[in-house]
Write a protein that holds these residues in place. Structure first.
Motif, short mmCIF file in Angstrom:
data_model
loop_
_atom_site.label_atom_id
_atom_site.label_comp_id
_atom_site.label_asym_id
_atom_site.label_seq_id
_atom_site.Cartn_x
_atom_site.Cartn_y
_atom_site.Cartn_z
N VAL A 38 0.84 -1.20 0.00
CA VAL A 38 0.00 0.00 0.00
C VAL A 38 0.88 1.24 0.00
CG1 VAL A 38 -1.72 1.33 1.30
CG2 VAL A 38 -1.92 -1.15 1.16
N GLU A 39 1.93 1.23 0.84
CA GLU A 39 2.85 2.37 0.91
C GLU A 39 3.49 2.62 -0.45
OE1 GLU A 39 3.22 4.35 3.43
OE2 GLU A 39 2.04 3.19 4.87
N VAL A 70 0.85 4.11 -2.91
CA VAL A 70 0.54 5.50 -2.58
C VAL A 70 1.69 6.41 -2.96
CG1 VAL A 70 0.12 7.09 -0.66
CG2 VAL A 70 -1.09 4.91 -0.75
N ALA A 81 -5.80 0.05 -8.29
CA ALA A 81 -5.56 -0.28 -6.88
C ALA A 81 -5.93 -1.72 -6.58
CB ALA A 81 -6.34 0.67 -5.98
N ALA A 107 -5.54 2.46 0.22
CA ALA A 107 -4.65 3.17 -0.70
C ALA A 107 -5.37 4.33 -1.38
CB ALA A 107 -4.09 2.21 -1.74
#
Length: 465
Positions: A202-203, A206, A223, A237
């Protein structure tokens, strides 16, 4: 799998600087799943072409892993992984072209934001959605897209066409922008990520999606596919992208590390840990050491002074941390991230990696607490079952001691990225279980000033076999 970048126009010669790869050299980089080669088929004042060729071993990906027989043994040998531009290409881009992806160029920083006429080609892209999806993903970002669908077998035209396409993308933009788009969208096209997906993915989404993904008409599909159809992660996200909370995960990790260092500074714990680990390695007679989660290279800087140690390797998932370690260790004087005795590698500790085998010792200094507890089993398999160094040294915070740090609020952990902090009894139970399951013995030792009731601030386990 093959990925090429062609730059034309007045800034074409800057491509080599941005990629941190010299046009006159063929360079090879080890990966956990094979090797990557970077070379330049074309290099002139008018045009420069750089090629990233990933040589993937599909059998090594599954050999020795739990569940590796899933799908049948033949599938492990007969598949498209060595040839198709899958999520493994994105991993190779991050590891081999990480500085360019992050938009860093030490020698020519003015090139980072310069718009360059670029043409990217991707061979054999598995596109579940066809050319229509390809255009729907790239054209809103300003690319001119050319896609040709490949036959299943040129020798047998009657078999028809497959799902793979040769893709060409043209756009004038900064190189880091194009690499970010490719890094995110290639796994989306493949829709079959080959590695575990969790909060760290997710990091990445993003961070690399900042500035373009929140307004993309296919953001939900991107996503969902990027995060392997895990709806909760995809929603998280998108929420962060829309709210503008995109952060550089490396920069955020550095800030948290500084906060932790400030908390522990009164007891000079950082120096005490390094001294204790170095002493343990010396006592065990280790001459070759791999520092897993080496960060900015503080332990390696200590160990390299010991001439009895003949080979030192640092491994970390953060490209930025490795760049800092390279400067700390002055590896630029040796022509890159490798010298005669010391080398830095980009990689994960959670997957079997042949590069991590054959060492006398491995160290994990303040590493395990950054992992989700559910991933500790994967770490155990990759380090203790597969790499199997003679000695493994692990350090981790002692949660009981946290009350001594007056600047740490009650109930908080020392680092915002810590997933857990163990008591002495919890750490001992884990360490003895790992030792028993993998035929090691283990001894436990405190690090730092001891309290009669709470113990020491850091706890260390030295595994040996």
């Amino acid at each position: 799998m093959l990925f090429t970048l062609r730059a034309t126009g007045p800034h074409a010669s800057g491509l080599g600087y941005l990629l941190h790869k010299h046009p006159d050299k063929l360079q090879t980089f080890p990966l956990a799943f094979g090797r990557a080669h970077v070379f330049y088929p074309e290099a002139s004042a008018e045009a420069v072409t750089a090629a990233l060729l990933v040589d993937l071993d599909p059998v090594a990906l599954v050999r020795g892993r739990p569940g590796s027989s899933e799908g049948g043994l033949v599938d492990q040998y007969v598949n498209d992984r060595p040839y198709a531009a899958s999520s493994f290409l994105s991993v190779a881009i991050a590891q081999v072209l990480g500085s360019a992806l992050a938009g860093r160029c030490k020698d020519r920083p003015e090139l980072v934001q310069t718009s360059i006429a670029l043409e990217a080609t991707l061979s054999a892209v598995p596109c579940r959605g066809g050319a229509t999806l390809l255009r729907a993903l790239f054209e809103p970002l300003g690319y001119e897209v050319t896609a040709s669908r490949l036959p299943l077998d040129e020798r047998f035209p009657a078999w028809g066409e497959g799902a793979h396409h040769d893709v060409r993308l043209r756009k004038a933009c900064p190189l880091s922008e194009l690499l970010s788009h490719v890094y995110v969208l290639v796994p989306v096209l493949d829709d079959d990520k080959h590695y575990w997906v969790g909060e760290d993915e997710v990091e990445k989404l993003v961070y690399h999606g900042e500035g373009w993904l929140a307004t993309h008409p296919e953001k939900e599909l991107i996503a969902r596919r990027y995060l392997k159809h895990r709806a909760r992660l995809a929603r998280a996200a998108l929420d962060r992208l829309v709210s503008g909370e995109a952060k550089d995960p490396d920069a955020e990790a550095e800030a948290h590390a500084e906060e932790e260092a400030a908390i522990e500074a009164p007891v000079r714990l950082d120096e005490a840990r390094i001294e204790a680990v170095a002493r343990a390695l010396s006592d065990e007679g280790a001459k070759t050491v791999v520092d897993l989660g080496c960060g900015e290279g503080k332990l390696l800087a200590k160990l390299v002074r010991n001439r009895a140690m003949t080979q030192l390797v640092g491994v970390d998932v953060s490209q930025r941390a490795l760049d800092v370690a390279s400067e700390r260790l002055k590896l630029d004087r040796h022509g890159g991230r490798k010298s005669e005795r010391i080398e830095l590698l980009h990689g994960s500790l959670l997957y079997r990696d042949a590069r991590l085998s054959g060492f006398d010792a491995a160290t994990l200094v303040e590493v395990i607490e950054h992992l989700e507890p559910s991933r500790l089993g994967a770490l155990e398999r990759s380090v203790f079952a597969h790499a199997r160094p003679r000695v493994v040294v692990v350090t981790t915070p002692n949660a009981e001691y946290n009350v001594v740090f007056t600047s740490l609020p009650a109930g908080h952990m020392r680092h915002k990225d810590h997933r857990f902090e163990w008591t002495r009894a919890e750490f001992e139970a884990w360490a003895r279980g790992v030792a028993e399951r993998n035929a090691y013995t283990v001894r436990l030792a405190p690090i730092g000033p001891a309290d009669d009731t709470l113990g020491s601030p850091t706890q260390m386990a030295v595994f040996s076999r």
